[in-house]
Design a protein around this motif. Structure first.
Motif, PDB file in Angstrom:
ATOM      1  N   LEU A  76       0.768  -1.252   0.175  1.00  0.00           N
ATOM      2  CA  LEU A  76      -0.089  -0.053   0.051  1.00  0.00           C
ATOM      3  C   LEU A  76       0.786   1.174   0.098  1.00  0.00           C
ATOM      4  O   LEU A  76       2.058   1.194   0.534  1.00  0.00           O
ATOM      5  CB  LEU A  76      -0.805   0.073   1.206  1.00  0.00           C
ATOM      6  N   THR A  94      -0.101  -1.341  12.660  1.00  0.00           N
ATOM      7  CA  THR A  94      -1.452  -1.550  12.454  1.00  0.00           C
ATOM      8  C   THR A  94      -1.607  -2.916  12.131  1.00  0.00           C
ATOM      9  O   THR A  94      -2.222  -3.776  12.281  1.00  0.00           O
ATOM     10  CB  THR A  94      -2.298  -0.496  11.806  1.00  0.00           C
ATOM     11  N   TYR A  95      -1.012  -3.138  10.724  1.00  0.00           N
ATOM     12  CA  TYR A  95      -0.960  -4.244   9.985  1.00  0.00           C
ATOM     13  C   TYR A  95      -0.417  -5.342  10.992  1.00  0.00           C
ATOM     14  O   TYR A  95      -1.378  -6.460  10.856  1.00  0.00           O
ATOM     15  CB  TYR A  95      -0.294  -4.276   8.762  1.00  0.00           C
ATOM     16  N   GLN A  97      -0.306  -5.438  14.181  1.00  0.00           N
ATOM     17  CA  GLN A  97      -1.321  -5.750  15.326  1.00  0.00           C
ATOM     18  C   GLN A  97      -2.626  -6.306  15.024  1.00  0.00           C
ATOM     19  O   GLN A  97      -2.999  -6.874  15.934  1.00  0.00           O
ATOM     20  CB  GLN A  97      -1.426  -4.505  16.104  1.00  0.00           C
ATOM     21  N   SER A  98      -3.113  -6.129  13.886  1.00  0.00           N
ATOM     22  CA  SER A  98      -4.189  -6.635  13.221  1.00  0.00           C
ATOM     23  C   SER A  98      -4.041  -8.290  13.169  1.00  0.00           C
ATOM     24  O   SER A  98      -5.000  -9.067  13.063  1.00  0.00           O
ATOM     25  CB  SER A  98      -4.668  -6.451  11.838  1.00  0.00           C
ATOM     26  N   GLY A  99      -2.747  -8.865  13.188  1.00  0.00           N
ATOM     27  CA  GLY A  99      -2.657 -10.372  13.202  1.00  0.00           C
ATOM     28  C   GLY A  99      -2.503 -10.739  11.832  1.00  0.00           C
ATOM     29  O   GLY A  99      -2.310 -11.827  11.533  1.00  0.00           O
ATOM     30  N   ARG A 100      -2.333  -9.660  10.673  1.00  0.00           N
ATOM     31  CA  ARG A 100      -2.360 -10.101   9.204  1.00  0.00           C
ATOM     32  C   ARG A 100      -0.829 -10.129   8.846  1.00  0.00           C
ATOM     33  O   ARG A 100      -0.584 -10.493   7.777  1.00  0.00           O
ATOM     34  CB  ARG A 100      -3.166  -9.071   8.421  1.00  0.00           C
TER      35      ARG A 100
ATOM     36  N   ALA B   2      -6.302 -12.608  11.087  1.00  0.00           N
ATOM     37  CA  ALA B   2      -7.036 -11.735  11.825  1.00  0.00           C
ATOM     38  C   ALA B   2      -7.233 -12.261  13.302  1.00  0.00           C
ATOM     39  O   ALA B   2      -7.720 -13.429  13.315  1.00  0.00           O
ATOM     40  CB  ALA B   2      -8.277 -11.220  11.368  1.00  0.00           C
ATOM     41  N   LEU B   3      -7.391 -11.487  14.247  1.00  0.00           N
ATOM     42  CA  LEU B   3      -7.722 -11.736  15.601  1.00  0.00           C
ATOM     43  C   LEU B   3      -9.109 -12.280  15.746  1.00  0.00           C
ATOM     44  O   LEU B   3     -10.035 -12.041  14.919  1.00  0.00           O
ATOM     45  CB  LEU B   3      -7.742 -10.394  16.425  1.00  0.00           C
ATOM     46  N   ALA B  93      -7.166  -1.318   4.947  1.00  0.00           N
ATOM     47  CA  ALA B  93      -6.215  -0.579   6.004  1.00  0.00           C
ATOM     48  C   ALA B  93      -7.353  -0.532   7.314  1.00  0.00           C
ATOM     49  O   ALA B  93      -6.773  -0.475   8.234  1.00  0.00           O
ATOM     50  CB  ALA B  93      -5.616   0.387   5.402  1.00  0.00           C
ATOM     51  N   VAL B  95     -10.057  -1.882   8.027  1.00  0.00           N
ATOM     52  CA  VAL B  95     -10.175  -3.475   8.761  1.00  0.00           C
ATOM     53  C   VAL B  95      -9.248  -3.690   9.716  1.00  0.00           C
ATOM     54  O   VAL B  95      -9.263  -3.937  10.720  1.00  0.00           O
ATOM     55  CB  VAL B  95     -10.395  -4.540   7.665  1.00  0.00           C
ATOM     56  N   THR B  96      -7.865  -3.288   9.359  1.00  0.00           N
ATOM     57  CA  THR B  96      -6.745  -3.806  10.109  1.00  0.00           C
ATOM     58  C   THR B  96      -6.656  -2.972  11.367  1.00  0.00           C
ATOM     59  O   THR B  96      -6.405  -3.297  12.207  1.00  0.00           O
ATOM     60  CB  THR B  96      -5.296  -3.547   9.602  1.00  0.00           C
ATOM     61  N   GLU B  99      -9.419  -4.269  13.611  1.00  0.00           N
ATOM     62  CA  GLU B  99      -8.910  -5.693  14.145  1.00  0.00           C
ATOM     63  C   GLU B  99      -7.605  -5.384  15.202  1.00  0.00           C
ATOM     64  O   GLU B  99      -7.624  -6.330  16.056  1.00  0.00           O
ATOM     65  CB  GLU B  99      -8.346  -6.736  13.042  1.00  0.00           C
ATOM     66  N   LEU B 215     -17.651  -8.968   7.235  1.00  0.00           N
ATOM     67  CA  LEU B 215     -16.399  -9.042   6.518  1.00  0.00           C
ATOM     68  C   LEU B 215     -16.198 -10.566   6.890  1.00  0.00           C
ATOM     69  O   LEU B 215     -15.793 -10.740   7.887  1.00  0.00           O
ATOM     70  CB  LEU B 215     -15.297  -7.995   6.671  1.00  0.00           C
ATOM     71  N   LEU B 218     -10.287 -11.377   3.521  1.00  0.00           N
ATOM     72  CA  LEU B 218      -9.475 -10.134   2.891  1.00  0.00           C
ATOM     73  C   LEU B 218      -8.303 -10.815   2.464  1.00  0.00           C
ATOM     74  O   LEU B 218      -7.788 -11.348   3.196  1.00  0.00           O
ATOM     75  CB  LEU B 218      -9.531  -9.279   4.176  1.00  0.00           C
ATOM     76  N   GLU B 248      -9.716 -17.213   4.174  1.00  0.00           N
ATOM     77  CA  GLU B 248      -9.799 -16.800   5.322  1.00  0.00           C
ATOM     78  C   GLU B 248     -11.311 -16.865   5.577  1.00  0.00           C
ATOM     79  O   GLU B 248     -11.930 -17.163   6.547  1.00  0.00           O
ATOM     80  CB  GLU B 248      -9.718 -15.157   5.300  1.00  0.00           C
TER      81      GLU B 248
END
Lengths: 387, 357, 153
Positions: A76, A94-95, A97-100, B2-3, B93, B95-96, B99, B215, B218, B248
């Motif tokens: 991004l 953030t990415y 911490q989102s777990g992704r 994701a969490l 972004a 969404v993150t 999450e 959702l 993703l 997912e």
């Protein structure tokens, strides 16, 4: 939620123009250094965040795509003006911490050496309907605030000159810095006046260069030398400067957005006595007045005590060291500058800042400032993990 | 992934396609759509601490667009960030942020006004000034080469699919029905394959509190930097992004009821349908011609302007799941896949799967 | 071509735009041209009179409705004096200031004319006293923000 650490930092040198490298090569060089510092290869990176501010500065439309490295990664591009660099770091944290993602490469590039008239470009950031007909530029915007600070809190041209001279002298110890000047406040005052009360030796240089960092989730940090992101916050304000001049809750020079960011980031980091708990500060202060506006926003002093705080920095060794790298006056690669602040703090916390290392850094704070002093970010880095 | 304990829901949406409306400046154009999305979510700003935007400076003609435009999208004293990327990327972004626990409600918005800028001139800046720009390359030329590569392998043309697409756009009450324009088509593209340039604004409110649309998956991916390094007749990044999203969401293409695929031209949409696994290689145009689940919005024929299209596709999917799509409503879909692509020529891709909750 | 020669490719970065000022700004400019007065719009929620006129209040995210004239006098809030020529921008010295016109809740930027600029520091001291100003229109207003400027009273 996972803690996030900076485990790698890479910086090209900053200079007026890197004619020997393409934009992509600059991005690659900084990224490569960050990966090597993190002892990782690109395969270990789950996502890439690339920060580029106004493209008109480089004359290239999608120059961030030069950050495409590795294969098939989420990618991004972030563009938030002066805070592009720190927004890019925060997008990465953030990415994670989102777990992704477990590891994110963040990179910011400034290529303004390709522009032949940057102040003309800066004029095109303003509202084309109501404001574009005026000579509004980053310099005049700073001057409007400096004159307000002088009237409200008693700053003098001497204060602006002292701050600028200190930054330029600090830059002499930073191998990446662009403008290294061993000068005094007198030299600043004697330099030509650009826009009252701003003198040439107070203005930051126009620099090119790239900065990159590797961010990692705590479970992959291992025994790497890590600077933990203890707090990160960002706040936007109204664009209209005229709306903020007499705003009851905070005037134009109170930097409400920076104060709100600092309060949130400090709370996350467990900071309640900033002057004692922070040893190094990297301020996004392209002009001395921006540094002065940051003091009360960061709870270093009351607004009216600002001028005294400038003086105390030169006599009280217990105060946090401000801009040991030289700050934006040492180098201002606009798109990257806010990331450079965080990178410099990471180096301070990791004890890797070389000649510019501040002694015993437990915590360091980096700020970002962009738009019409409208976008503000605060990032706290520390030796300890904070959840 | 994701969490496990945080799910993301859609609370409100708004979308505008129009043409050269001189009554509103860009900020006012953005404000209207964001305000409409807030109203669709019940009207209140309470608890909204985050704003995630997608906008391009050159599209907006402001060298730092978000400085002037972000406040119109609700940035005032909020944690606002602007991506110079497609709206679906901004959605990801946002969404993150939810999450990661950074916020409980967030605005996502994207816009572009084709009537204010020179679409083709801006497209030419996307190419590097050393090797590509001197040739005058535009993204539509890459789409042309993509179409040619695909046609050489699979044969056929886009006539029937184009007719279906135009009919779908005509049924879509949100489509641009008056105004707009098309660029010049380069071989083998014909005018019906091209996007209808319009003024587009899209906004959405996302939340962690349950609503009717959730959702489910993703995924994001990217293509190599050099266009010559890519496989043009396939959309590799889109395939990877969709695979990640479907993994997912634990579903296969056959279990999805609506596909809203973002592509600059009809061929890009067709190749996109192949990439996500709905259509076999070579049958993407047939799917667009004969399968009503594919781009019921009318895709690029309904109006187009970067960087808002990914968010438009997501919003069209939400409206389908909610049964609010109007004239182009497909009977009671439960699950939708929407995608968004970004510069240069679909280099980054985001795939989103939404479900009725 | 020597082995160390570095190639630079000349480029241009010019684009054409049609910026829509919109209804609110159009009316604001029309008022400048036809009535030589400066208008604000009031937020339906916070009730501030926002100048220059605009369609919505970004702090409240609500629309504005009532139109009211402000000024023609006001108070200077802050200023700068541009003393150096930058390419593509007007010739210095130029005084630029934010002024809150009487009746307005927000400040408006424009140029300040009619000040003796032979001594910059002296001019700065004068402006630093936050003098009262009035708007002065050009002889043939065209409906642009440059139709007026401020002058010290």
């Amino acid at each position: 939620m996972t803690a996030v650490a900076v485990i790698g930092v890479g910086q090209t040198n900053y200079r007026r123009a890197h004619k020997d490298k393409s934009s992509r090569e600059l991005i690659w060089e900084a990224s490569k250094m960050a990966l090597e510092d993190a002892n990782m290869d690109i395969g270990g990176i789950d996502a890439i965040m690339a920060g580029i501010a106004p493209e008109a500065l480089s004359g290239e439309g999608s120059v961030e795509r030069g950050g495409m490295m590795g294969v098939g990664k989420p990618f991004l591009r972030i563009n938030t003006g002066g805070v592009t660099g720190s927004s890019t770091v925060f997008a990465g944290t953030t990415y994670i911490q989102s777990g992704r993602a477990k590891a994110v490469l963040v990179v910011a590039l400034e290529r303004m050496g390709q522009a032949t008239s940057s102040q003309q470009v800066f004029n095109t950031i303003f509202d084309p309907v109501y404001e574009k007909d005026f000579p509004l530029t980053t310099i005049t915007m700073a001057a409007l605030r400096a004159s307000m600070l002088m009237r409200m809190y008693g700053y003098t041209e001497q204060h602006w000159a002292e701050i600028a001279a200190r930054s330029f002298r600090n830059a002499c110890r930073n191998p990446h810095a662009h403008l290294k000047l061993d000068i005094t406040a007198d030299d600043v005052l004697k330099s030509p006046l650009l826009a009252w009360p701003i003198h040439r030796y107070e203005a930051c240089p126009m620099s090119e260069g790239a900065c990159a960092m590797v961010l990692a989730a705590e479970d992959i940090v291992g025994d790497r030398n890590a600077a933990w992101v203890q707090g990160a916050a960002s706040t936007s304000d109204s664009y209209a400067m005229g709306d903020r001049i007499r705003r009851p809750e905070a005037t134009l020079v109170d930097l409400l957005s920076l104060r709100l960011s600092a309060e949130r980031a400090f709370k996350q980091a467990g900071i309640d006595r900033p002057l004692e708990q922070i040893q190094a500060v990297e301020l996004y202060s392209a002009f001395s007045s921006a540094e002065a506006m940051a003091y009360p926003a960061l709870h270093f002093c009351k607004p009216e005590d600002g001028p005294r705080f400038v003086e105390a920095q030169f006599s009280d060794p217990s105060l946090p060291k401000i801009n040991p790298s030289g700050g934006p006056q040492g180098a201002n690669p606009v798109s990257a500058t806010a990331m450079v602040r965080i990178a410099e703090c990471a180096l301070q916390v990791r004890g890797m800042a070389g000649e510019r290392q501040v002694a015993d850094v437990d915590r360091a704070v980096a700020t970002g400032q962009g738009g019409a002093t409208q976008f503000s970010t605060v990032c706290v880095l520390g030796k300890k993990k904070v959840h | 992934m994701a969490l496990e304990n945080v799910s993301v829901y859609v609370e409100g949406v708004a979308l505008e396609m129009s043409w050269a409306d001189p009554r509103r400046n860009l900020s006012e154009f953005i404000f209207d759509t964001v305000r409409n999305a807030l109203d669709d979510a019940g009207g209140s700003l309470d608890g909204i601490t985050s704003v995630v935007l997608a906008a391009h400076d050159l599209v907006d003609g402001r060298s730092l667009s978000s400085m002037v435009t972000a406040p119109a999208a609700g940035a005032y004293l909020r944690d606002e960030i602007r991506y110079g990327d497609d709206g679906a990327g901004a959605f990801a972004a946002a969404v993150t942020r939810l999450e990661a626990g950074e916020c409980e409600r967030t605005i996502v918005a994207a816009w572009g006004r084709s009537s204010e800028h020179d679409v083709d001139a801006v497209s030419r800046t996307l190419f590097d000034p050393i090797f590509a720009r001197p040739l005058g390359l535009e993204e539509l030329h890459i789409s042309g080469m993509r179409a040619q590569d695909w046609r050489r392998r699979h044969g056929g043309d886009s006539r029937v699919a184009a007719k279906q697409r135009a009919a779908a756009a005509a049924r879509n009450p949100r489509a641009l029905h008056k105004g707009g324009f098309k660029s010049a088509a380069s071989y083998p593209l014909v005018e019906a394959d091209l996007p209808l340039w319009g003024d587009v604004a899209a906004a959405m409110i996302l939340t962690t509190k349950p609503t009717g649309v959730r959702l489910a998956g993703l995924g994001q991916s990217s293509e190599p930097y050099w266009i010559g390094d890519r496989t043009l007749h396939e959309a590799t990044a889109l395939r990877q992004a969709a695979e990640r999203a479907m993994r997912e969401a634990r579903c296969k293409p056959a279990e999805i009821d609506i596909f809203e695929i973002d592509g600059l031209t009809l061929y890009d949409e067709a190749i996109g349908l192949e990439a996500i696994g709905l259509a076999k290689p070579g049958s993407g145009l047939d799917a667009l011609a004969g399968n009503e689940k594919c781009n019921p919005s009318g895709g690029g024929a309904a109006g187009y302007c970067a960087p808002s299209m990914g968010l438009v596709r997501i919003i069209e999917s939400v409206l389908q799941i909610q049964g609010r799509a109007g004239g182009n409503q497909i009977a009671a879909p439960r699950r939708a896949l929407a995608t968004g692509s970004s510069v240069v020529a679909g280099q980054t891709q985001t795939a989103v799967i939404l479900e009725a909750a | 071509m020597s082995e160390s020669e570095l190639i630079e490719i000349a480029g241009q970065w010019n684009f054409n735009y049609n910026y829509f000022a919109g209804e609110s700004a159009s009316r604001f400019f029309r008022e400048l041209r036809e009535n030589q007065r400066i208008m604000g719009t009031r937020c339906t929620k916070c009730r501030r009179l926002l100048v220059p006129a605009r369609a919505f209040c970004d702090a409240c995210m609500e629309r504005t409705n009532e139109w009211e004239a402000v000024g023609p006098e006001g108070t200077l809030d802050t200023f700068t004096i541009i003393t150096t020529q930058f390419p593509g921008l007007p010739k210095p010295p130029i005084v630029m200031a934010y002024v809150t016109l009487d009746g307005a809740d927000t400040a408006l930027i424009n140029l300040v004319h009619g000040l003796d600029m032979s001594d910059i520091d002296k001019a700065a001291r004068r402006l630093n006293s936050l003098p009262r100003v009035r708007t002065k229109f050009i002889d043939e207003p065209k409906g642009r923000i440059t139709d007026f400027s401020f002058e010290l009273i």
